[in-house]
Design an enzyme around this catalytic site. Structure first.
Site, PDB file in Angstrom:
ATOM      1  N   GLU A 193      -4.540  -8.921   1.172  1.00 57.32           N
ATOM      2  CA  GLU A 193      -5.193  -8.635   2.459  1.00 57.32           C
ATOM      3  C   GLU A 193      -6.687  -8.729   2.239  1.00 57.32           C
ATOM      4  O   GLU A 193      -7.220  -8.126   1.296  1.00 57.32           O
ATOM      5  CB  GLU A 193      -4.848  -7.235   2.981  1.00 57.32           C
ATOM      6  CG  GLU A 193      -3.522  -7.193   3.686  1.00 57.32           C
ATOM      7  CD  GLU A 193      -3.162  -5.812   4.233  1.00 57.32           C
ATOM      8  OE1 GLU A 193      -4.046  -5.115   4.757  1.00 57.32           O
ATOM      9  OE2 GLU A 193      -1.981  -5.455   4.114  1.00 57.32           O
TER      10      GLU A 193
ATOM     11  N   GLU B 180       0.826  -1.210   0.000  1.00 51.64           N
ATOM     12  CA  GLU B 180       0.000   0.000   0.000  1.00 51.64           C
ATOM     13  C   GLU B 180       0.855   1.253   0.000  1.00 51.64           C
ATOM     14  O   GLU B 180       0.609   2.200   0.765  1.00 51.64           O
ATOM     15  CB  GLU B 180      -0.935   0.003   1.207  1.00 51.64           C
ATOM     16  CG  GLU B 180      -1.904  -1.158   1.214  1.00 51.64           C
ATOM     17  CD  GLU B 180      -2.939  -1.071   2.338  1.00 51.64           C
ATOM     18  OE1 GLU B 180      -2.840  -0.187   3.192  1.00 51.64           O
ATOM     19  OE2 GLU B 180      -3.847  -1.916   2.332  1.00 51.64           O
TER      20      GLU B 180
HETATM   21  C1  GAL Z   1      -4.151  -2.386   5.579  1.00 53.36           C
HETATM   22  C2  GAL Z   1      -2.657  -2.350   5.838  1.00 53.36           C
HETATM   23  C3  GAL Z   1      -2.285  -3.208   7.012  1.00 53.36           C
HETATM   24  C4  GAL Z   1      -3.186  -2.923   8.153  1.00 53.36           C
HETATM   25  C5  GAL Z   1      -4.597  -3.229   7.740  1.00 53.36           C
HETATM   26  C6  GAL Z   1      -5.608  -3.119   8.859  1.00 53.36           C
HETATM   27  O1  GAL Z   1      -4.566  -1.325   4.809  1.00 53.36           O
HETATM   28  O2  GAL Z   1      -1.942  -2.797   4.732  1.00 53.36           O
HETATM   29  O3  GAL Z   1      -0.953  -2.969   7.374  1.00 53.36           O
HETATM   30  O4  GAL Z   1      -3.009  -1.600   8.501  1.00 53.36           O
HETATM   31  O5  GAL Z   1      -4.921  -2.320   6.704  1.00 53.36           O
HETATM   32  O6  GAL Z   1      -5.733  -1.878   9.368  1.00 53.36           O
END
Ligand code: GAL
Length: 845
Positions: free
Chosen positions: A619, A537
């Site tokens: 994710e 990200e």
């Molecule tokens: C994503 C990020 C993670 C963590 C997750 C939950 O956007 O890549 O590192 O922050 O959100 O908050």
């Protein structure tokens, strides 16, 4: 795309110094052996003698020694009064109050530090990374001078007797105290600040003429190393593994004094980083001509059931002042489940002769075919079989180095239309994101704790982990290799563009090449690693062609270091028509697969735009819950953003465990399962997150640890564990009821009951009375009885699969607490100094 792989660059069973406490029993054991006249007496008083050598009967003074030096360190927080000039570099001032940023907020321009007005260490530290800078014109020259020479803590004769005695790995922050002023994002623990570590190294006269290397698996962060009062180098990135050449500074037959300064900036991370020498530290001794640091690269270009080709590159360093002619021989052995080598090699690479100029390095390459290889692959259908290549270097008839490269033989295929394959078998990625901390142990690496994390994930049905968002401890990858996990190995959370004021963006320009090359050279022989990720990200997603150019540079470096694996970077913002995705081999979407908020899923647009690239969800979900907490009313929806009173309890900072509440950008597991099923070309998902971790406590930033895990910080399973297990282990008969059934204040009130099962149908009974039999519809992953009216007693569920009874679960109203029952997590431990239970590598069926 077909990528074939394998191996790793350091010995499988790390040689360990025998703890003093165990030397007596070994002495007695040896005495018994001596009496029996079986083997010659081995000196247990030699601290460099390894358990591995004792087992294999190798000479007690091997040509290469890799000695764990975790014992007997002295630690002190802060610099000595009046010390100056110890900063790595000037830092830009923190502008105003730093707020906890929304995780998906747009990045800002990196703040640039002004020119240095005070002496800094950077010019002496940068040369440590030279080995990983490809273009020699860009390498750094160490200036003259010796910064820090006037600082008391680096002096060999400084009396550190009053300092704290510590054993590594050591995280100075985990002992607390918890703070209220530091951001909740970093876990409200005192990880920021300066800490000093000192240790004495005793070098034998017989070691004169050898090379000495300090190998640090991880130091958080901005480490600077002095030996005998001389600044020898350092490494800023807290997650990197690195080596310092101590040779020019070592004085044999003397006590050599190490002093390491760690300077962990505040506001430098979005999660808990820990602080200090939080991973293992080693002393490596070699002859002047030796296999280089992470000096082997082993691939298996052709793999079939009948045979596998093994290609091994060995990089040799000649650190001596004279030319050397060497002969390099590599034998390949099978390893059994305990990591023991087969008696005889299964194949040998033809010996190669190499001439090395003084102060130079060169690479020797050889190949061999292994008939009927035992392949490495993830359970349950495959086994994580391992091999080791033992490379021996000879000079003038004498053995001068041995170096072991552990590897696995397997082929990988990344198919844009059907996903991911290992050895020809389609393997759906049932993955979990994992940060590096170990709950109450903080970030100090502990093998058993990490093993327990992986075993619990495996029990959930997980077959893959993403190292979010930084290189893990090497031993974690040992475990992944041995347990058969697939690893998405990731290096950066930021590039040039800031996320937190003092994060890696401050040094990205100077260090990204060294960090990336070192990371890949360290991990590229691992069979578990299937995909490199160069970023998560990153703000460069927002900067059009400029950002894509950075991505391209990083992808090219990764390809140079390892042409056998694809490269990706995870995207929560970039869309198919933006330039950012173009240089990436694999499309990794964070949350965008299921659709962020009400935005549509990006799977199909990506699949249409890049029909040649495999897609996965790096994710997914970001569901939140507190174990054992259930809040009412329960949403009827399949996914709801958590809010105060809607899944969230602002008073107690708890989140309901019905697994329907998520971060704003996230989803419930159910919604992600559906999006995966509707887009079957997706290779799989990595849930956010496998275990809870310290820091980033969305949605209650006054808390200290996250709510995202399927497993809580202490390792207890949340309900969500069973939702994933139900879907990821369809052949395991299981059913799980939630919530608990002890609600004295809810008599007569609607209390929804949900059941997670690997069956397809279930009947629920309350105190023996059927509440109905329900069947999962398409894209439904749980069974819900949302109108149950609470009465104390017993809930029982009977699950069915294909019409046949499959599994049951019972939830009873609890009586008064009577006793506390503790049960050990393993009933047997191995006498290996780290109390490992017998390895359960082939646990999953
Ligand atoms: C994503 C990020 C993670 C963590 C997750 C939950 O956007 O890549 O590192 O922050 O959100 O908050």
């Amino acid at each position: 795309m077909t990528f074939a792989i394998p191996s790793r660059g350091e010995p499988f069973r790390y040689p360990m110094i025998i703890p003093k406490s165990r030397r007596l029993s070994l002495l007695l054991l040896n005495a018994r052996i001596c009496v029996l006249g079986l083997v010659p007496f081995i000196s247990v008083l030699d601290p460099t003698l390894t358990l591995g050598q004792m087992r294999t009967g190798e000479p007690s003074r091997p040509v290469r020694e890799r000695i764990l030096i975790d014992d007997d360190w002295r630690f002190q927080k802060g610099d000595p009064t009046g010390a100056t000039g110890l900063l790595y570099d000037v830092r830009p001032p923190l502008k105003g109050e730093v707020k906890d940023k929304a995780p998906d907020a747009a990045a800002e321009e990196a703040e640039k530090a002004g020119p240095s007005v005070q002496p800094i260490l950077k010019p002496w530290i940068l040369p440590t990374g030279n080995r990983f800078i490809k273009d020699s014109a860009h390498r750094f020259v160490r200036p003259t001078g010796n910064p820090g020479s006037d600082v008391s803590y680096v002096q060999p004769n400084y009396d550190d007797g009053a300092w704290q005695h510590v054993t590594l790995p050591h995280d100075w922050a985990i002992a607390g105290p918890f703070t209220t002023n530091a951001g909740g994002g970093m876990g409200r623990l005192p990880s920021g600040g300066v800490g000093w570590y000192r240790k004495k190294l005793i070098i034998r006269t017989s070691d004169t003429g050898k090379c000495f290397f300090l190998d640090v698996d991880g130091a958080m962060s901005y480490a600077a190393v002095w030996i005998n009062g001389k600044l020898a180098g350092g490494w800023p990135y807290g997650y990197a593994s690195w080596r310092i050449d101590l040779t020019p500074f070592i004085i044999p037959d003397k006590v050599n004094q190490l002093a390491i300064r760690i300077d962990n900036p505040p506001e430098s991370s979005r999660w808990y980083p820990g602080g200090g020498l939080y991973r293992n530290v080693w002393l490596t001794k070699t002859q002047p001509v030796h296999v280089a640091h992470w000096g082997t690269y082993l691939t298996t270009p052709e793999v079939s059931a009948a045979s596998a080709s093994v290609r091994l590159e060995v990089r040799l360093d000649n650190d001596s002042r004279t030319q050397a002619n060497v002969r390099v021989v590599s034998d390949i052995y099978e390893l059994d489940a305990k990591g023991r080598k087969s008696r005889a090699p299964v194949a040998s690479i033809n010996p190669a002769n190499q001439s090395l100029e003084a102060k130079s390095n060169d690479t020797v390459t050889g190949s061999v075919t292994i008939p009927h290889p035992k392949l490495w692959g993830p359970p349950p259908h495959q086994q994580p079989n391992l091999y080791v290549a033992v490379t021996r270097v000879w000079q003038a008839g004498s053995l001068i180095d041995t170096y072991e490269t552990q590897f696995g033989i397997r082929s990988l295929r990344f198919d844009p239309n059907s996903g991911f394959y290992v050895n020809g078998e389609h393997v759906y990625l049932k993955g979990a994101n994992m940060h590096h901390d170990l709950g109450a142990l903080g970030s100090a690496f502990n093998q058993r704790a990490a093993q327990r994390q992986l075993e619990t994930l495996q029990e959930m049905g997980c077959n893959a982990i993403r190292m979010s968002h930084n290189p893990p401890a090497p031993e974690l990858l040992d475990l992944a290799d041995r347990l058969g996990f697939l690893v998405m190995d990731e290096i950066f959370d930021v590039w040039y563009r800031v996320k937190t004021p003092y994060d890696f963006h401050l040094i990205f320009a100077d260090w990204h090449e060294q960090d990336l090359r070192a990371f890949i050279e360290r991990d590229r022989n691992r069979p578990s690693v299937f995909l490199w990720s160069v970023g998560n990200e990153v703000g460069e997603q927002f900067t059009g062609t400029q950002g894509a150019a950075v991505a391209k540079e990083l992808v090219e470096i990764a390809h140079e270091e390892d042409p056998s694996r694809p490269v990706t970077a995870s995207m929560n913002f970039a869309k198919p028509d933006m330039p950012f995705s173009t240089p990436l081999d694999v499309i990794s979407l964070n949350y965008q697969g299921a659709g962020v908020r009400d935005a549509p899923s990006q799977y199909q647009p990506y699949h249409d735009k890049y029909p040649q690239k495999m897609i996965l969800s790096s994710e997914s979900a970001a569901a939140v819950s507190s174990r054992g907490v259930y809040l009412f009313p329960v949403t009827k929806d399949v996914r709801t953003p958590v809010r105060d009173g809607i899944g969230g309890d602002p008073k107690n900072h708890q989140v309901s465990s019905y697994d329907l509440y998520a971060a704003d950008f996230g989803s419930s597991p159910d919604r992600v399962f559906a999006s995966q099923e509707k887009n079957p070309y997706s290779a799989g998902e990595f849930i956010w997150s496998g275990w809870d971790y310290i820091g980033e406590p969305t949605p209650y930033y006054s808390s200290r640890s996250s709510y995202f895990g399927a497993i809580d910080l202490a390792g207890f399973k949340k309900d969500r564990f069973y939702l994933y297990q139900a879907n990821w282990r369809p052949n395991l008969p299981m059913a799980h009821i939630l919530p608990h059934w002890t609600w004295p204040d809810r008599i007569g009130q609607v209390t929804p009951v949900h059941v997670y099962t690997s069956g397809d149908e279930a009947e629920l009974f309350l105190n023996g009375k059927s509440l109905g039999r329900k069947k999962k519809s398409s894209f439904e992953y749980r069974l819900r009885w949302d109108d149950v009216v609470y009465e104390p007693g017993e809930l029982r569920v009977i699950a069915y699969k294909n019409g046949k009874r499959w599994a049951t679960d019972v939830m009873k109203t609890a009586g008064q607490p009577e006793r506390l029952l503790l049960s050990p997590d393993s009933s047997q431990i191995v006498d290996d100094g780290i109390m490992t239970p017998p390895f359960r590598a082939r646990l999953i069926t």
